[in-house]
Design an enzyme around this catalytic site. Structure first.
Site, short mmCIF file in Angstrom:
data_model
loop_
_atom_site.label_atom_id
_atom_site.label_comp_id
_atom_site.label_asym_id
_atom_site.label_seq_id
_atom_site.Cartn_x
_atom_site.Cartn_y
_atom_site.Cartn_z
NE ARG A 104 33.33 -8.19 29.98
CZ ARG A 104 34.64 -8.13 29.71
NH1 ARG A 104 35.19 -9.04 28.91
NH2 ARG A 104 35.39 -7.21 30.23
CG ASP A 131 31.15 2.61 26.71
OD1 ASP A 131 30.40 3.51 26.28
OD2 ASP A 131 32.21 2.29 26.14
CG HIS A 179 33.36 3.92 29.51
ND1 HIS A 179 33.17 2.63 29.93
CD2 HIS A 179 32.67 4.70 30.38
CE1 HIS A 179 32.40 2.62 31.01
NE2 HIS A 179 32.08 3.86 31.30
CG ASP A 201 33.10 -5.61 32.59
OD1 ASP A 201 34.29 -5.83 32.32
OD2 ASP A 201 32.21 -5.52 31.73
CG ASP A 202 37.44 -8.55 32.70
OD1 ASP A 202 37.81 -7.56 33.37
OD2 ASP A 202 37.95 -8.86 31.62
CG ASP A 279 46.58 -0.49 28.68
OD1 ASP A 279 46.44 -0.04 27.53
OD2 ASP A 279 46.35 -1.68 28.96
CB SER A 310 43.21 -7.52 24.13
OG SER A 310 42.97 -8.09 25.40
C1 UD1 Z 1 42.74 -4.91 28.10
C2 UD1 Z 1 43.15 -4.81 29.57
C3 UD1 Z 1 42.38 -3.70 30.24
C4 UD1 Z 1 42.60 -2.38 29.52
C5 UD1 Z 1 42.35 -2.54 28.04
C6 UD1 Z 1 42.79 -1.29 27.30
C7 UD1 Z 1 43.84 -6.97 30.43
C8 UD1 Z 1 43.44 -8.23 31.11
N1 UD1 Z 1 42.86 -6.07 30.24
O1 UD1 Z 1 41.34 -5.11 28.04
O2 UD1 Z 1 42.76 -3.57 31.59
O3 UD1 Z 1 41.73 -1.38 30.02
O4 UD1 Z 1 43.05 -3.66 27.49
O5 UD1 Z 1 44.05 -1.32 26.84
O6 UD1 Z 1 44.99 -6.79 30.09
N2 UD1 Z 1 34.70 -1.51 27.83
C9 UD1 Z 1 34.04 -0.32 27.65
N3 UD1 Z 1 33.56 -0.01 26.42
C10 UD1 Z 1 33.72 -0.84 25.34
C11 UD1 Z 1 34.42 -2.05 25.52
C12 UD1 Z 1 34.90 -2.36 26.78
O7 UD1 Z 1 33.88 0.45 28.59
O8 UD1 Z 1 33.25 -0.49 24.25
C13 UD1 Z 1 35.23 -1.84 29.17
C14 UD1 Z 1 34.88 -3.21 29.69
O9 UD1 Z 1 33.66 -3.19 30.37
C15 UD1 Z 1 36.05 -3.49 30.62
C16 UD1 Z 1 37.22 -2.72 30.00
O10 UD1 Z 1 36.64 -1.81 29.08
O11 UD1 Z 1 35.80 -2.97 31.91
C17 UD1 Z 1 38.19 -3.66 29.29
O12 UD1 Z 1 37.51 -4.40 28.32
P1 UD1 Z 1 37.76 -5.95 28.08
O13 UD1 Z 1 36.77 -6.36 27.05
O14 UD1 Z 1 37.80 -6.71 29.34
O15 UD1 Z 1 39.17 -5.91 27.35
P2 UD1 Z 1 40.59 -6.49 27.74
O16 UD1 Z 1 41.13 -7.10 26.52
O17 UD1 Z 1 40.56 -7.31 28.98
MN MN Z 2 39.27 -7.71 30.40
#
Ligand code: UD1
Ligand code: MN
Length: 435
Positions: A104, A131, A179, A201-202, A279, A310
């Site tokens: 992103r 990642d 990651h 990152d969000d 988590d 998610s």
């Molecule tokens: C949700 C949680 C998040 C948690 C994740 C794992 C919330 C708002 N967020 O993620 O804190 O870590 O579940 O259970 O409840 N990322 C990678 N590699 C990937 C995909 C994503 O490193 O292939 C990183 C993203 O950059 C981001 C993090 O993982 O920093 C979470 O990804 P995101 O897409 O924001 O998922 P959420 O559904 O928010």
């Molecule tokens: Mn998120």
């Protein structure tokens, strides 16, 4: 005479031949005639070996269990004893911020705030771990490397993870867990830091984000019954929090979403880090071991990630209503020792005990609105859920722990009044079956 001779010879030869045949058959194939065949003997031997093997593996299992138990007892002792921790030099203490990124480009929004509010770049180095190998995102991050001296590290393994069909949809959870493992190993083993604050990152951060983590670090370090400090309150919606930005709590529920841990914790959980759902894994008693996190009344992070691993439903229903703190609280100039277990437990237990008890209906009617705080009791899972639903707070459990609960008590605001949703006196602990 010659004829008789011949017959005798033939008879002798015939008998000898029979004898030889008999002898050969018996010695070659004694099973049909002798006691135990070689085949049976082999079978018996095989059985013996198998028995021995299973006995050995049982023994090995016992030994493993014993070792695990010993290690776990040792850990429990560490967690529940009050020893003086290794002192650290607060002036030279470095607290890195690990920003987890993927694909992103809006990572810039997180980075802008992290840089804007950062009081000191040497004390709070920013490490962005990326990642997914997404070039446009890498380019954005690279800009910050040039202009703001941040570190950009890239996860070397961005391969797909092969999963059987029912798990396939969870690919994202597997990748991000992989990651996290790699990035945290970099922070603690490659860069050798002694603590970290992890953000995604969000996330937006509050102006006192650094102040909050700086001030709570000594408490985390000192109190072995704490294992994290989080910026997050799961019930942090605007109308569910007071405007007391100074207010902090202990929580048995691991909140994540901007959180700090020490290296000692990583050394413990890193080696068994899960393949996915990290988590929820952390919330399991095998990892948490009765430890708590510090969390604020008003969140020090909020998320703008509508679409994520998610899938965003949670965002529209819940996350977008979370209030991000806007007032700067000078936490480092305050005495936060009330968060240490002994002090806190005494104070918090008394506080809840002294709060008048009402029914949900009474609390909702507003008849007791003259009281500062009210207490509502719950004894069953269904009672908890129905009360939570009526009052608008989150009603789910992870490993039997309701969100934000401490010693079973959930604290939040309802129409301007403090409510403690509490188990009755004599509470025996969380029931992992509540879900
Ligand atoms: C949700 C949680 C998040 C948690 C994740 C794992 C919330 C708002 N967020 O993620 O804190 O870590 O579940 O259970 O409840 N990322 C990678 N590699 C990937 C995909 C994503 O490193 O292939 C990183 C993203 O950059 C981001 C993090 O993982 O920093 C979470 O990804 P995101 O897409 O924001 O998922 P959420 O559904 O928010
Ligand atoms: Mn998120």
């Amino acid at each position: 005479m010659r004829r008789k001779h011949l017959v005798a010879i033939v008879v002798v030869i015939f008998l000898t031949w029979n004898f030889l045949m008999y002898y050969m058959l018996v010695s070659k194939n004694p099973g049909k005639l002798g006691s135990i065949s070689v085949e049976d003997q082999l079978k018996i031997l095989q059985g013996d070996i198998r028995h021995q093997l299973s006995h050995n593996s049982e023994l090995l299992q016992h030994l493993r269990k014993f070792r695990e138990q010993k290690l776990s007892e040792e850990l429990d002792r560490k967690i529940h004893q009050t020893t003086t921790p290794v002192p650290y030099d607060a002036n030279r203490f470095i607290l890195p911020i690990l920003l987890i990124a993927c694909d992103r480009t809006t990572v810039s929004r997180s980075l802008d705030l992290l840089i804007k509010y950062r009081p000191n770049k040497n004390k709070f180095p920013i490490i962005v771990s990326q990642d997914c190998g997404h070039k446009p995102t890498a380019d954005v991050i690279q800009r910050y490397v040039m202009e703001h001296d941040i570190k950009h590290i890239k996860h070397p393994n961005i391969s797909d993870i092969h999963l059987p069909w029912p798990q396939k949809k969870f690919q994202g959870y597997y990748k991000l867990s992989r990651h996290y493992r790699w990035a945290l190993n970099q922070v603690f083993h490659t860069f050798n830091h002694s603590a970290v604050v992890i953000v995604e990152d969000d996330l937006d951060i509050s102006p006192d984000f650094y102040e909050y983590f700086s001030a709570t670090f000594p408490i985390l370090h000192q109190d072995p019954s704490l294992w994290c400090v989080s910026a997050w309150n799961d019930n942090g919606k605007l109308d569910m929090v007071s405007d007391d930005a100074e207010l902090l709590y202990r929580s048995d529920f691991f909140p994540g979403l901007g959180w700090m841990m020490e290296k000692s914790t990583w050394l413990e959980i890193g080696p068994k880090w899960p393949d996915a759902f990290w988590d929820d894994w952390m919330r399991h008693p095998d990892q948490r071991r009765g430890r708590a996190c510090i969390r604020p009344e008003i969140c020090r992070t909020s998320t703008f990630g509508k679409k994520g691993v998610s899938k965003g439903l949670f965002y529209e229903k819940h996350l977008k209503f979370i209030k991000l703190n806007s007032k700067f609280v000078p936490f480092t100039q305050k005495d936060l020792s009330y968060l240490l277990k002994d002090k806190y437990d005494t104070y918090f237990t008394k506080l809840v005990k002294d709060t008048p008890e009402v029914t949900v209906a009474e609390a909702m009617s507003g008849h007791r609105s003259n009281m500062k705080a009210l207490k509502i009791l719950y004894s069953t899972k269904d009672e908890y859920k129905s009360t939570a639903k009526k009052l608008g707070i989150m009603d789910d459990f992870k490993a039997g722990v309701p969100r934000v609960a401490y010693n079973g008590v959930v604290s939040f605001m309802y129409r301007g009044q403090r409510i403690y949703l509490s188990p009755p006196p004599g509470w025996k602990g969380y029931n992992i079956k509540w879900s």
